[in-house]
Design a protein around this motif. Structure first.
Motif, mmCIF file in Angstrom:
data_model
loop_
_atom_site.group_PDB
_atom_site.id
_atom_site.type_symbol
_atom_site.label_atom_id
_atom_site.label_comp_id
_atom_site.label_asym_id
_atom_site.label_seq_id
_atom_site.Cartn_x
_atom_site.Cartn_y
_atom_site.Cartn_z
ATOM 1 N N ARG A 86 0.857 -1.134 0.105
ATOM 2 C CA ARG A 86 -0.068 0.018 0.138
ATOM 3 C C ARG A 86 0.899 1.455 0.127
ATOM 4 O O ARG A 86 0.350 2.402 0.239
ATOM 5 N N TRP A 144 1.170 -12.938 -11.622
ATOM 6 C CA TRP A 144 1.634 -12.048 -10.641
ATOM 7 C C TRP A 144 2.509 -12.843 -9.609
ATOM 8 O O TRP A 144 3.425 -12.075 -9.326
ATOM 9 N N GLU A 196 -10.159 -15.938 2.664
ATOM 10 C CA GLU A 196 -9.750 -17.294 3.089
ATOM 11 C C GLU A 196 -9.090 -17.190 4.641
ATOM 12 O O GLU A 196 -8.735 -16.449 5.253
#
Ligand code: BV8
Ligand code: ZN
Length: 253
Positions: A40, A70, A167
């Motif tokens: 971030r 990725w 998850e």
């Protein structure tokens, strides 16, 4: 020229010297100085992609080749980097505290490569993969060429052994991390934006159980105002300094 490491208050050093059960809770920031992009930050990998677009089962079911591309890209980055002084300082702290546990959200394996022995990986490990159908582990799956998806001998699809959004965290690692946090008398939160749950609930769990909570981050986070100490700066400078100061007092004792 690097700023000299922020002066670490003597009061904090004294609390660290007397600590017996220490937990170092780490996020992507502890690997930033190794050259692994955070999620971030301004150069974070989420700037190009949104987490839900890639680190989720939906994304994988929709476009497994893109998600694998990725992770293959991130594995290539991680394969080319080395632990930085922050990882090394945490590994060395295992020698000076009676009990030291690293609880990491990172999947880059750099704590173990730096020599930390007691490491719990809450979000898995990018170097491991497994078959979604039969569960067979693939410790070193051959990275698929662009556009392809690795298949298991049973015909099932192989996925990275990391925890995606939505998850559950691995039971064993989570239980052990909660136990270590509950009995910690010193809890270091290092290089995490402290917004991904349930991992981000650990600092307040530590505090509720009487631990001294120390945050190490160049920026304030949602945790900063409730931490006992906020050491503002890069982990690669602050942690070696913290280790040096504690070790020098313990040696004299
Ligand atoms: C679950 C693995 C449910 C994959 C990752 C709304 C509100 C609250 C929660 C939720 C919500 N909506 C959804 C949720 C739940 C969600 C969540 O918390 N979302 C957040 C975004 C709001 N959580 C989940 O989905 C979790 N599972 O909840 O399951 C459930 C319950 C019951 C039954 C079934 C299911 C699973 C979360 C795990 C997701 N996987 N990664 C991969 O890596 O590809 S998350 C990912 O973010 C990484 O693990 C990463 O570590 C983690 C946290 O980020 P940080 O590590 O903190 O990194 P970030 O870039 O954010 O920050 C870096 C920091 O370092 C910054 O502060 C920066 O200032 C600092 N820094 C920079 N340089 C340095 C530095 N610090 C020190 N030194 C430097 N040099
Ligand atoms: Zn299989």
């Amino acid at each position: 020229m690097n700023q000299p490491p922020q002066e670490i208050p003597r009061g904090l050093i004294d609390q660290c010297v007397s600590a017996r059960e220490v937990v170092a809770f780490t996020g992507a920031g502890v690997s930033a100085e190794s050259g692994v992009p955070t999620f971030r930050g301004p150069e974070g990998i989420w700037t190009k992609f949104k987490p839900e677009e890639l680190a989720s089962m939906d994304a994988f079911m929709k476009n497994p080749a893109l998600v694998w591309e990725w992770y293959a890209h991130r594995r290539t980055i991680i394969g080319a980097v080395h632990p930085n002084p922050a990882h090394v300082a945490l590994a060395e702290m295992e020698q000076i505290f009676p009990r030291m546990t690293v609880v990491t959200q990172n999947i880059d394996n750099l704590h173990r490569r730096a020599g930390s022995k007691r490491v719990f990986e809450l979000h898995g490990n990018i170097e491991r993969s497994y078959c979604m159908q039969c569960g067979k582990a693939y410790p070193d799956v051959v990275l698929p060429e662009r556009g392809s998806v690795p298949k298991c001998t049973c015909g099932g699809t192989i996925r990275p052994d990391v925890v995606w959004f939505g998850e559950m965290l691995p039971e064993e690692e989570w239980e052990s991390s909660v136990a270590a946090t509950t009995s910690a008398d010193l809890f270091l939160s290092i290089g995490t934006s402290a917004i991904v749950y349930p991992a981000a609930s650990l600092p307040s769990l530590a505090r509720r159980n009487g631990a001294v909570v120390v945050e190490v981050n160049p920026e304030p986070t949602p945790l900063t105002e409730t931490a006992d100490w906020f050491l503002q700066g890069p982990a690669g400078e602050i942690l070696p300094e913290l280790h040096r100061r504690i070790a020098s007092i313990k040696k004299k004792a």
